[in-house]
Scaffold this motif. Structure first.
Motif, PDB file in Angstrom:
ATOM      1  N   GLY A  79      29.035  72.555 101.432  1.00 24.12           N
ATOM      2  CA  GLY A  79      30.129  73.373 100.916  1.00 24.12           C
ATOM      3  C   GLY A  79      31.402  73.184 101.716  1.00 24.12           C
ATOM      4  N   GLY A  80      31.265  73.063 103.045  1.00 23.66           N
ATOM      5  CA  GLY A  80      32.438  72.806 103.876  1.00 23.66           C
ATOM      6  C   GLY A  80      33.077  71.466 103.553  1.00 23.66           C
ATOM      7  N   ALA A  81      32.234  70.449 103.307  1.00 23.36           N
ATOM      8  CA  ALA A  81      32.772  69.142 102.923  1.00 23.36           C
ATOM      9  C   ALA A  81      33.507  69.240 101.593  1.00 23.36           C
ATOM     10  CB  ALA A  81      31.638  68.128 102.832  1.00 23.36           C
ATOM     11  N   GLY A  82      32.951  70.006 100.643  1.00 19.09           N
ATOM     12  CA  GLY A  82      33.626  70.202  99.360  1.00 19.09           C
ATOM     13  C   GLY A  82      34.949  70.918  99.515  1.00 19.09           C
ATOM     14  N   PHE A  83      35.006  71.892 100.417  1.00 20.45           N
ATOM     15  CA  PHE A  83      36.252  72.611 100.675  1.00 20.45           C
ATOM     16  C   PHE A  83      37.325  71.673 101.212  1.00 20.45           C
ATOM     17  CE2 PHE A  83      39.064  74.944 103.535  1.00 20.45           C
ATOM     18  CZ  PHE A  83      39.483  75.995 102.744  1.00 20.45           C
ATOM     19  N   VAL A  84      36.949  70.858 102.207  1.00 17.79           N
ATOM     20  CA  VAL A  84      37.919  69.927 102.807  1.00 17.79           C
ATOM     21  C   VAL A  84      38.398  68.912 101.773  1.00 17.79           C
ATOM     22  CG1 VAL A  84      38.225  68.131 104.551  1.00 17.79           C
ATOM     23  CG2 VAL A  84      36.970  70.220 105.118  1.00 17.79           C
ATOM     24  N   LEU A  95      44.391  57.812 102.792  1.00 18.76           N
ATOM     25  CA  LEU A  95      43.124  57.572 103.475  1.00 18.76           C
ATOM     26  C   LEU A  95      42.098  56.847 102.616  1.00 18.76           C
ATOM     27  CD1 LEU A  95      42.675  60.975 105.356  1.00 18.76           C
ATOM     28  CD2 LEU A  95      43.626  58.846 106.210  1.00 18.76           C
ATOM     29  N   HIS A  96      42.300  56.863 101.304  1.00 19.07           N
ATOM     30  CA  HIS A  96      41.372  56.206 100.388  1.00 19.07           C
ATOM     31  C   HIS A  96      39.947  56.727 100.624  1.00 19.07           C
ATOM     32  CE1 HIS A  96      44.423  53.654  98.684  1.00 19.07           C
ATOM     33  NE2 HIS A  96      44.815  53.292  99.897  1.00 19.07           N
ATOM     34  N   LEU A 100      36.208  60.640 102.536  1.00 19.59           N
ATOM     35  CA  LEU A 100      34.834  61.126 102.364  1.00 19.59           C
ATOM     36  C   LEU A 100      34.128  61.325 103.703  1.00 19.59           C
ATOM     37  CD1 LEU A 100      33.751  59.013  99.257  1.00 19.59           C
ATOM     38  CD2 LEU A 100      34.467  61.401  99.319  1.00 19.59           C
ATOM     39  N   PRO A 101      34.083  60.334 104.606  1.00 20.85           N
ATOM     40  CA  PRO A 101      33.435  60.602 105.892  1.00 20.85           C
ATOM     41  C   PRO A 101      34.170  61.646 106.732  1.00 20.85           C
ATOM     42  CG  PRO A 101      34.454  58.408 105.881  1.00 20.85           C
ATOM     43  CD  PRO A 101      34.472  58.906 104.467  1.00 20.85           C
TER      44      PRO A 101
END
Length: 541
Positions: A79-84, A95-96, A100-101
């Motif tokens: 969820g945190g990755a989705g937020f960012v 950043l292209h 994602l990473p």
């Protein structure tokens, strides 16, 4: 006595329940990413500020139903990755695929928050545990915002409280505890809604939580007065717009000159150019200094320009705010201190320098300034002697920088920015909105002037004054801003909500640890009885 809010839900023992199918785990993971992305709709450009008070509810509900702590941590991470990803999606042109990473790494900050949420809200929590959740879940979120606010992790962009920049009650709250206090209230409201809709036996606690949030917001709205006005300052924002091509920089400079000359006779106190409007250091270019001085003399007002160039008497490239008066260069200069990762420097360039082959990463690192600078406008009519605090682009996201400038005596905060790479994205609106929070936090007017992007000004109460210059504008805007000498609670007391959050989370962790020590050790599991088939099979092998 066992602590009341220790979560007694245990992960299913091996053999007592089937491991979820891989497909179900994948669906849940995708759902976690989607739930984490939902708060992005509360920020500009969608600007659904009210959505922030509900946006975390699906994510919280998902985490509280996790079958174990490991899955809860994974739900928090994804969820945190989705937020960012959602809040910073406009970085894709720069950043292209590397976004994602980066999102995955930053998402790890929410992993312990997932554990905290399940510990306090999972299963059927006791009233004490639910009451603790109303404080601890928002406090845990606030500590995540604190860590990711470090410049090297991207800075404090996308703080949940920043979505409330148009709400008068939230602006008054920010004047007391900064954007941190607003974030705390927003997450507390989401937590109370979860208790209200998901735990029937604890609806009274949820209602009490919502009532407390409303009371805090109402007290701020009606109990904290707007800063008293003490005079005015008349400023002009010069926004030349986008000029592409090999000669774009020179044509943009010529357009800025043209727009500035059109301001003659308008009784201005300050003319502000956007970020990187000057491509050479006027301190080492007498002809350029003469051109800028002639402009200041033509409008009878000092000119604050922004230089992106090698220093005339020092090595390296600096981004600098330079004050030019009708009598020439004033000698007052501020060098940008907090740089944009990859955009203005590449962290660990020896290892990551290869990223300059992709996107728009900096080919050469900019140099950093060493200290904030408060400038004094040269003697003239109007706001003679007014002290201004310059910030350059990314720096307007940092609450501590504007607070420091005001403590050092700044009566007007000036942000010089440019968003040419992100003109068609949500970035310009998000960036301009940050000036409203800085104004409300410090009780000082803020002028946000862009080379390209959205230019806007805000009074000392955080409310916007006059219309903005949009991303398609190549024009000037003249605004009269009220000044104030009042000292807000945030300037006086600083980041006290962060200290409170540390205390709350520390207390919950200590209580959880004490509960784990008091919990009796599990009895050793009896060995499986051997079957005749199993024994025969082993003998055959």
């Amino acid at each position: 006595m066992r602590m009341a809010f220790v979560n007694r839900d245990r992960e299913p023992a091996p053999g007592r329940g089937r491991v979820p199918a891989r497909g179900r785990g994948l669906v849940r993971s995708l759902l976690a990413v989607g739930c984490g992305a939902l708060p992005a709709l509360a920020f500009p450009a969608p600007g659904l500020w009210w959505w922030a008070y509900l946006a975390l509810v699906p994510w919280l509900l998902l985490i509280r139903t996790a079958p174990g702590a490991r899955r809860a941590g994974l739900d928090g991470w994804l969820g945190g990755a989705g937020f960012v990803l959602a809040v910073h999606h406009w970085l894709l042109p720069s950043l292209h695929v590397f976004l994602l990473p980066i999102a995955a790494l930053l998402g790890l900050l929410w992993l312990p928050w997932g554990w905290l949420v399940r510990s306090l809200l999972g299963g059927v929590p006791s009233p004490q545990r639910a009451a603790a959740a109303l404080l601890a879940v928002p406090s845990g979120w606030l500590l995540i915002e604190l860590v990711r606010s470090w410049e090297g992790l991207g800075g404090p962009w996308g703080l949940l409280g920043a979505s409330q920049w148009e709400v008068p009650a939230a602006l008054r709250l920010a004047s007391v505890g900064g954007v941190w206090l607003v974030s705390l209230l927003v997450v507390a409201a989401n937590t109370a809604v979860v208790l209200l809709v998901a735990v029937p036996g604890l609806r009274a606690v949820g209602v009490a939580g919502l009532a407390a949030c409303a009371l805090v917001a109402g007290t701020a709205a009606w109990g904290v007065g707007a800063p008293r006005e003490a005079g005015t300052v008349r400023v002009a924002l010069v926004q030349p717009g986008v000029f592409d091509g090999p000669d774009g920089a020179e044509r943009r400079f010529a357009r800025a000159e043209e727009l500035t000359r059109s301001l003659a006779g308008q009784r201005l106190d300050l003319v502000i150019w956007g970020e990187s409007g000057v491509g050479a250091d006027p301190a080492g270019r007498p002809e350029l200094a003469a051109r800028l001085t002639a402009l200041a003399r033509a409008v009878d007002a000092p000119l604050l320009v922004n230089v992106d160039a090698r220093g005339a008497d020092r090595p390296g490239i600096f981004k600098s705010a330079v004050l030019v008066g009708p009598a020439g260069l004033t000698g007052q200069r501020y060098d940008k201190m907090r740089l944009v990762p990859f955009g203005e420097y590449v962290p660990a360039r020896g290892v990551l320098g290869w990223v300059t082959s992709f996107g728009e990463a900096a080919r050469e690192d900019r140099r950093r300034g060493t200290e904030p600078v408060v400038m004094t406008l040269p003697a003239a009519e109007g706001a003679a002697g007014l002290r201004i605090g310059p910030l350059i682009c990314f720096e307007s996201a940092f609450p501590d920088m504007s607070r420091r400038l005001v403590k050092d005596g700044a009566g007007l905060l000036v942000v010089q920015s440019a968003t040419s790479t992100f003109q068609e994205s949500w970035a310009p609106a998000q960036h301009a909105s940050l000036a409203a929070l800085r104004a409300a936090e410090t009780g000082r007017p803020v002028a946000h002037a862009t080379l390209t992007g959205i230019s806007a000004v805000y009074g000392p109460d955080g409310r916007r004054i006059g219309p903005v210059l949009g991303t398609d504008a190549s024009a000037v805007a003249v605004r009269e801003l009220p000044l104030s000498t009042a000292t807000t609670g945030y300037v006086r007391w600083g980041d006290w909500p962060l200290y409170g959050a540390l205390v709350v989370v520390g207390a919950v962790c200590a209580a959880e640890g004490a509960g784990a020590l008091r919990r009796p050790a599990s009895a050793p599991r009896a060995p499986r009885a051997r079957t005749a088939r199993g024994s025969a099979g082993r003998r055959a092998r």
